[in-house]
Design a protein around this motif. Structure first.
Motif, PDB file in Angstrom:
ATOM      1  N   SER A  76       0.608  -0.999  -0.190  1.00  0.00           N
ATOM      2  CA  SER A  76      -0.016   0.148   0.001  1.00  0.00           C
ATOM      3  C   SER A  76       1.411   1.421   0.075  1.00  0.00           C
ATOM      4  CB  SER A  76      -0.944  -0.046   0.969  1.00  0.00           C
ATOM      5  OG  SER A  76       0.091   0.477   2.573  1.00  0.00           O
TER       6      SER A  76
ATOM      7  N   ALA B  99      -5.610  -2.806  -1.074  1.00  0.00           N
ATOM      8  CA  ALA B  99      -4.650  -3.256  -1.844  1.00  0.00           C
ATOM      9  C   ALA B  99      -5.223  -4.946  -1.705  1.00  0.00           C
ATOM     10  CB  ALA B  99      -3.074  -3.160  -0.789  1.00  0.00           C
TER      11      ALA B  99
ATOM     12  N   SER C 254      -4.910   2.328   0.061  1.00  0.00           N
ATOM     13  CA  SER C 254      -5.209   1.889   1.024  1.00  0.00           C
ATOM     14  C   SER C 254      -4.638   0.748   0.951  1.00  0.00           C
ATOM     15  CB  SER C 254      -6.069   2.236   1.525  1.00  0.00           C
ATOM     16  OG  SER C 254      -7.128   1.540   0.759  1.00  0.00           O
TER      17      SER C 254
END
Lengths: 194, 47
Positions: A160, A170, A166
């Motif tokens: 990330s 991911a 974020s």
């Protein structure tokens, strides 16, 4: 006509002086006693053969080096060498115990060679290259996450940070990447097993 | 006549080394030379 028996001591002396035939007579004369003695301790023909050979190699070396000084006691001397070599054999075996595979249970049924043979190694290479090719077909964002996770062994936190999304995104990309991979594999009936 | 139940145990198996082993030893003996130099002794296998 009774053949006159030459003394061991004389034969040993002749051998030390270069008469190779004397050794042949000595071996023939005592082989049965020495061989049986060794066999009575080890109960194995192959090991007996080895110990017998080692015994006489030691005898030959000692005689040729001129270190023999037990005139008239040739057989007890050879027997003592054989005895010591038998002890050496058992000592060696107790350090390195041999597994007797003659019973019902076969150790080879539970032991296997974990290294790949030539065929399996080729299959493994093919599977890996197929997987690589399928990964190339994935959308870029999913491919990126999958490569970082599986091939670079990065955590989702690191992924990330690297990709600027974020952790949840991911994780989601990874999930879709795997779903898409399975879909492609199913559609094309690709077999990815070794 | 008395019955003899014991078995004859006089069947001795004569154990002898293989011919190859004895031949090897004789050849080894022929090939081995011990050379002396001063107080040292060197073994040489002339095969």
């Amino acid at each position: 006509m009774k053949r006159k028996l030459i003394d061991d001591a004389v034969l040993v002396k002749n051998y030390i002086n270069g008469d190779e035939n004397a050794l042949s007579i000595l071996i023939n004369r005592h082989q049965q006693k020495i061989y049986s003695f060794i066999y009575s301790k080890v109960f194995d023909r192959d090991i007996t053969e080895d110990v017998f050979q080692d015994t006489f190699i030691k005898v030959i070396k000692t005689l040729k080096r001129g270190k023999y000084n037990e005139e008239g006691k040739f057989l007890p001397w050879v027997m003592r060498i054989a005895h010591n070599l038998v002890i050496d054999h058992f000592r060696r075996n107790s350090r390195m115990p041999k597994f007797d595979n003659s019973g019902e249970f076969s150790i080879f049924s539970v032991l296997s060679d974990s290294s790949l043979n030539a065929e399996k190694s080729i299959i493994k290479d093919q599977v890996e290259s197929d997987v690589r090719r399928i990964i190339e077909e994935l959308p870029e964002d999913q491919k990126q996450v999958l490569l970082m996770r599986m091939y670079q062994d990065m955590s989702f936190k690191e992924i990330s940070e690297r990709t600027g999304v974020s952790i949840n995104t991911a994780l989601g990309r990874m999930r879709y990447a795997l779903i898409n991979l399975r879909k492609v594999i199913d559609q094309h009936n690709i077999i990815l097993t070794n | 006549m008395a019955k003899i139940y014991s078995q004859d145990t006089s069947k001795h198996i004569k154990l002898n080394p293989k011919k190859e082993t004895v031949d090897f030893l004789l050849n080894y003996s022929k090939a081995l030379r011990v050379n002396c130099y001063k107080k040292m002794k060197f073994e040489a296998l002339l095969n």
